[in-house]
Design a protein around this motif. Structure first.
Motif, PDB file in Angstrom:
ATOM      1  N   SER A 125      -1.526  -5.947   3.810  1.00 24.52           N
ATOM      2  CA  SER A 125      -0.651  -5.035   2.874  1.00 24.52           C
ATOM      3  C   SER A 125       0.415  -4.639   3.594  1.00 24.52           C
ATOM      4  N   GLN A 126       1.828  -4.527   2.990  1.00 24.55           N
ATOM      5  CA  GLN A 126       2.963  -3.994   3.651  1.00 24.55           C
ATOM      6  C   GLN A 126       3.122  -2.549   2.836  1.00 24.55           C
ATOM      7  N   LYS A 127       3.664  -1.786   3.839  1.00 21.12           N
ATOM      8  CA  LYS A 127       3.918  -0.387   3.007  1.00 21.12           C
ATOM      9  C   LYS A 127       4.801  -0.325   2.090  1.00 21.12           C
TER      10      LYS A 127
ATOM     11  N   VAL B   2      -5.447   4.917   5.794  1.00 24.51           N
ATOM     12  CA  VAL B   2      -4.857   3.589   5.735  1.00 24.51           C
ATOM     13  C   VAL B   2      -5.853   2.575   6.089  1.00 24.51           C
TER      14      VAL B   2
ATOM     15  N   SER C 204       7.777   0.868  -0.670  1.00 24.55           N
ATOM     16  CA  SER C 204       9.075   1.600  -0.767  1.00 24.55           C
ATOM     17  C   SER C 204       8.675   2.555  -2.117  1.00 24.55           C
TER      18      SER C 204
ATOM     19  N   THR D  38      -1.995  -3.793  -5.181  1.00 27.99           N
ATOM     20  CA  THR D  38      -1.441  -2.389  -4.426  1.00 27.99           C
ATOM     21  C   THR D  38      -2.658  -1.727  -4.127  1.00 27.99           C
TER      22      THR D  38
ATOM     23  N   TYR E  23       1.021  -1.315  -0.073  1.00 26.11           N
ATOM     24  CA  TYR E  23      -0.030   0.006   0.235  1.00 26.11           C
ATOM     25  C   TYR E  23       0.982   1.065  -0.057  1.00 26.11           C
ATOM     26  N   HIS E  24       0.382   2.435  -0.400  1.00 26.98           N
ATOM     27  CA  HIS E  24       0.800   3.758  -0.421  1.00 26.98           C
ATOM     28  C   HIS E  24      -0.136   4.782  -0.164  1.00 26.98           C
ATOM     29  N   GLU E  25       0.203   5.818   0.780  1.00 25.68           N
ATOM     30  CA  GLU E  25      -0.721   6.868   0.889  1.00 25.68           C
ATOM     31  C   GLU E  25      -0.198   7.862  -0.109  1.00 25.68           C
TER      32      GLU E  25
END
Length: 941
Positions: free
Chosen positions: A461-463, A454, A465, A446, A271-273
């Motif tokens: 899900s992992q954050k 979030v 990079s 994703t 995931y991504h903010e």
């Protein structure tokens, strides 16, 4: 030269596919479509493909190097794309900016290029009298280029490429999605692990020696394909290719890369903010197959079956039933070494992506249970056939395809095999690839969500990079783009500094236009064009936003959506299936001053397609559920616009131009408040009051003649009754007496989006076209323009900038638009101001000569494509221009004087009498703009 080969191929579509369709008795029914090519190879390994097409006096020249990001080294990513930029700047015999200057003189479409994972291409369409010049220029780029690249040149172009990255990825919603997918789908040692654009750090660390090493390895004749397509003499062209390319030295052998499909051991969730996103988006990627693999065709068909149309399980479940998102985007993406099957779903505001993921799994299960019919498969194949023809409707399109097949299939003649493979897909193939590549297989997924949301990401899900650039004042490398380089010249057997002469000047061909009027008042205009067995048409009605109630803006846009959601006797699904069975696409668009139904179909199916148009237009379904869904989707669009700096700029610039009381200051989508207030009755009232043949024109181009068109419109003539349409009168806002700066704050913006200008002229004003002529050297001429040369080529401030005059029967804006590096917002704005101040006084006789050369010579290619011919018909019908207005404008250009240009510049591009809108980071950029001398900027939010 080692061999010569010629192939003709004919597309014959299986009658079985069309047995259930109603066929028109058109003259085009038995028309065949063929493309011929010649291929040969020079002793140095250069592959050359010729295609002769005498329909227009133009040629397209494309030089393709078999190198993309997949051939780069880790730590030096982005090189293939950087090279694409460098190759346009200078070569030994063209000189600095020589290709762009030559393009302007010869009336070319503008030299351009593109880079993907596996190839880089350079292309342009020019009048055919300039073919020898283009072959000379392309050879100079390939064999006489690298000595001209200096540290200063490299430093400047790094800034341009980094600006492109900011504009397309870093400053855009969901711009990092592909990066996160590829980093996790492909192992670190896989050539597709990194992005084509590269990383900012790798670009900054690139050295001159790195560039030269890349050139020596990949930009050699034996790794390049040259395609010439259009109206030319092949024997003469072969002699020119041998003369200019023949002595370029062959490079070392380049072995083919092995196919490298990937296998995932387990599903990866990330995931991504996203700073620019306003809606959550779920994207899924499965490993699949490389380009032209036998399964790629079935996977492409599978994607369409799953997601496209009301019957598709993903659309039915996610969009219609659960109402989680406005649409589902699904496609098969194949490259040279590997491929991926993609699903992307942008949810409505605050929709939990776990719900969307669960719906995806449910949709797959429904597909397994319900399957699909032979008729479904037939419709998709018909659509694919139309798309295939459409891609070959220009000489450049044909050239691109021939190069693509030569490089990735090893044979330009694969074009015939490609269509055969496409049409040979069976139901068993589709189900087999579903089970082999998707069902129960691991994937990368994703979750991109707005900042602070979030809680919406997929569980587990992992954050991800993601490298975010920090905006630092004065951080960029300094360079002097004006510095002249001294370098050793590459030896040649003849004097390459002499630019070849023109060939025989082609005569501007203005297509023959027929024109008429039906008894109900509908104007008809057409051009018969049998180059491909297709027909394109527009039914344009005056109105659009201009006829809306200012308290309920958004009605015309919603109506354009709803009219395609079924008819009195057809559901939405049945209407879609009827169009697909004919190979027809029909769309409706509401504009600021028009409401237009557009279509494209196989010529043999023109009559039944027009019958569908009549049904859509005269027998709306007015479905309440579809109306509700349409409102929901538009509301989602409005939220997305709030996150997109370019949309923010466009919307707010209209407000500044027109003022709050003019209807054209409004966003045609409406607002969230106006959307809630609009009822189905509002759409019905607009429809009854404003859609009339009395304010409409039917424009058609393709493989049909006038009588066929008139016969096909008989039903509309009889059943569509004319009415009086009343147009409200709005006062055109006065041009500003002095300049004002406006600023819209987007915190953390990596770029500033610029919109500068004012309301200028209608198309019908006698100064409109002369003003466009005057603007060519300012910002209308691409790389020939001062704005591009100074802000991009001279300073590296931007990836792109331009200026234009647009209008209709009402005054339209003169606008300068660009996206610039955030930390030089004031410097870029001040430079634009200086360019405008000096433009008229500094305009030279040479500027006028270049302008005349381009505008006169470019007429040779002005009406090559069907879309260009439709544009001609629209100008004639909408603005009352004569059929030969292109010829008349040519005479205006020839008669233009230096004094006239200077007067026009003084009158229409005065920097002290326009609006300046900046969308960017106010915390770092707002205060400095006071130095422009236009007072304190007005903060809009």
């Amino acid at each position: 030269m080692r061999f010569n080969k010629s192939l003709s191929f004919l597309f014959l579509f299986s009658l079985a596919l069309l047995s259930c369709q109603r066929q028109s008795k058109s003259k085009t029914e038995n028309q065949s479509f063929k493309v011929d090519y010649d291929q040969f190879t020079l002793d140095n390994g250069l592959t050359v493909v010729f295609h002769v097409d005498k329909s227009d006096p133009v040629v397209a020249v494309a030089l393709t190097s078999h190198v993309g990001s997949a051939r780069e080294k880790e730590g030096r990513t982005g090189f293939a794309h950087l090279f694409e930029h460098l190759l346009f700047l200078e070569s030994e015999n063209l000189g600095k900016g020589g290709l762009d200057k030559m393009s302007a003189r010869i009336g070319g479409s503008g030299a351009n290029g593109s880079t993907n994972r596996d190839r880089t291409n350079y292309y342009q369409t020019v009048p055919n009298d300039a073919l020898e010049k283009m072959i000379w220029a392309e050879a100079d780029k390939l064999g006489f280029f690298i000595n001209t690249v200096t540290d200063q040149v490299l430093a400047k172009e790094k800034q341009v490429v980094k600006n492109e990255k900011r504009q397309s990825y870093d400053n855009a919603p969901y711009g990092h999605t592909s990066y996160v997918i590829d980093q996790n789908l492909y192992p670190k040692d896989h050539p597709y692990h990194w992005q084509v654009i590269g990383s900012l750090d790798d670009l900054q660390n690139a050295t001159l020696e790195d560039v030269k090493e890349f050139y020596r390895r990949w930009y050699v004749p034996n790794n390049v394909t040259l395609v010439v397509s259009g109206d030319f003499d092949p024997a003469q062209a072969k002699a020119w290719v041998q003369k200019y390319f023949g002595e370029i030295k062959k490079g070392q052998n380049i072995p083919a890369l092995e196919k490298k499909p990937v296998v995932l051991a387990q599903t990866k969730k990330l995931y991504h903010e996203d700073n620019f996103a306003r809606l959550p988006e779920l994207t899924m990627a499965w490993p699949s197959v490389y380009i032209y693999h036998k399964d790629s065709y079935a996977l492409r068909t599978l994607a369409t079956l799953l997601s496209d149309g009301k019957k598709a399980p993903f659309n039915k479940l996610i969009v219609d039933e659960k109402q989680l998102a406005g649409r589902v985007n699904m496609y098969q993406s194949s490259a040279e070494l590997a491929g991926q099957f993609m699903v992307s779903i942008r949810g409505y505001e605050k929709v939990d992506l776990n719900q969307i993921h669960a719906a995806v799994e449910e949709a797959f299960q429904r597909f397994e249970k319900e399957g699909f019919s032979d008729a479904d498969l037939s419709r998709i194949k018909t659509q694919q056939e139309v798309g295939f023809y459409n891609g070959l409707s220009s000489v450049q399109g044909k050239g691109f395809q021939l190069a693509q097949y030569q490089i990735f299939a090893g044979d330009p003649g694969f074009i015939s095999k490609d269509i055969q493979n496409m049409l040979a897909v069976t139901r068993e193939d589709v189900m087999r690839v579903y089970r082999q590549y998707l069902k129960g297989k691991p994937y990368v997924v994703t979750s991109f969500v707005p900042k602070g949301q979030v809680n919406l990401v997929l569980k587990g899900s992992q954050k991800a990079s993601v490298v975010e650039e920090k905006i630092v004042e004065g951080a960029e490398e300094k360079f002097d783009a004006s510095a002249k380089a001294s370098y050793p010249r590459t030896p040649s057997s003849f004097d390459r500094t002499v630019e070849p002469a023109y060939g025989k000047t082609p005569e501007t061909k203005v297509p023959d236009v027929w024109e008429g009027k039906l008894e109900n008042g509908l104007k008809t205009l057409g051009i018969t064009d049998r180059e491909v067995p297709l027909v394109m048409f527009n039914l344009r009605m005056n109105g659009g936003l201009l006829l809306e109630d200012s308290s309920k803006v958004g009605v015309s846009n919603l109506l354009s959506e709803l009219l395609l959601k079924g008819t009195r006797n057809k559901t939405t699904q049945e209407l879609e299936e009827a169009m697909e069975a004919l190979g027809a696409s029909i769309s409706i668009n509401a504009g600021e001053e028009s409401f237009t139904l557009s279509g494209r179909t196989l010529a043999r199916n023109f009559v039944p397609t027009l019958a569908l148009v009549q049904e859509i237009l005269l027998e709306p379904r007015w479905d309440e559920q579809e109306f509700k869904l349409a409102k929901q989707q538009v509301e989602s669009q409005l939220k997305q616009q709030k996150a997109n700096p370019n949309s923010i700029a466009d919307i707010n610039f209209r407000k500044v131009l027109y003022g709050k009381d003019h209807i054209l200051s409004r966003n045609i989508l409406g607002t969230e408040a106006s959307l809630k207030a609009i009822t189905l009755a509002d759409l019905q009232n607009y429809y009854r009051a404003n859609l009339s043949p009395s304010v409409a024109a039917f424009q058609v181009v393709g493989a049909v003649d006038q009588q066929e068109v008139i016969n096909s419109l008989a039903g509309l003539d009889q059943n569509w009754k004319a009415k009086e349409v009343r147009f409200p009168q709005y006062t055109t806002p006065a041009a500003p007496a002095k300049s004002t700066v406006y600023f819209y704050d987007v915190p953390g913006a990596k770029q500033s989006v610029l919109r500068f200008g004012y309301l200028a002229l209608p198309v019908t004003h006698p100064d409109f076209y002369p003003a466009q002529v005057m603007n060519y050297i300012l910002g209308g001429g691409g790389f020939a323009s001062q704005l591009t040369q100074q802000l991009r080529e001279g300073k590296g401030y931007t990836y792109g900038i331009g200026s234009s005059f647009s209008g209709s029967t009402l005054p339209g804006p003169f606008v300068i638009q660009s996206g610039v590096r955030s930390n030089i917002t004031f410097e870029a704005t001040d430079l634009i101001k200086q360019i405008l101040q000096n433009y008229g006084p500094g305009y030279s006789a040479q500027d006028l000569e270049v302008t005349k050369g381009f505008l006169v010579k470019s007429n040779a290619r002005a009406f090559e494509t069907m879309a260009a011919k439709l544009g001609l018909l629209n100008s004639i019908s909408a603005y009352g221009l004569p059929h030969d207005y292109a010829k008349q404008r040519e005479a205006q250009v020839q008669g233009m004087t230096l004094d006239r240009i200077k007067t026009l510049a003084q009158q229409y591009v005065n920097p002290n009498k326009m609006y300046y809108l900046v969308v960017g980071d106010a915390a770092t950029q707002l205060k400095k703009l006071e130095q422009l001398g236009f007072g304190k900027p007005v903060l809009l939010n």
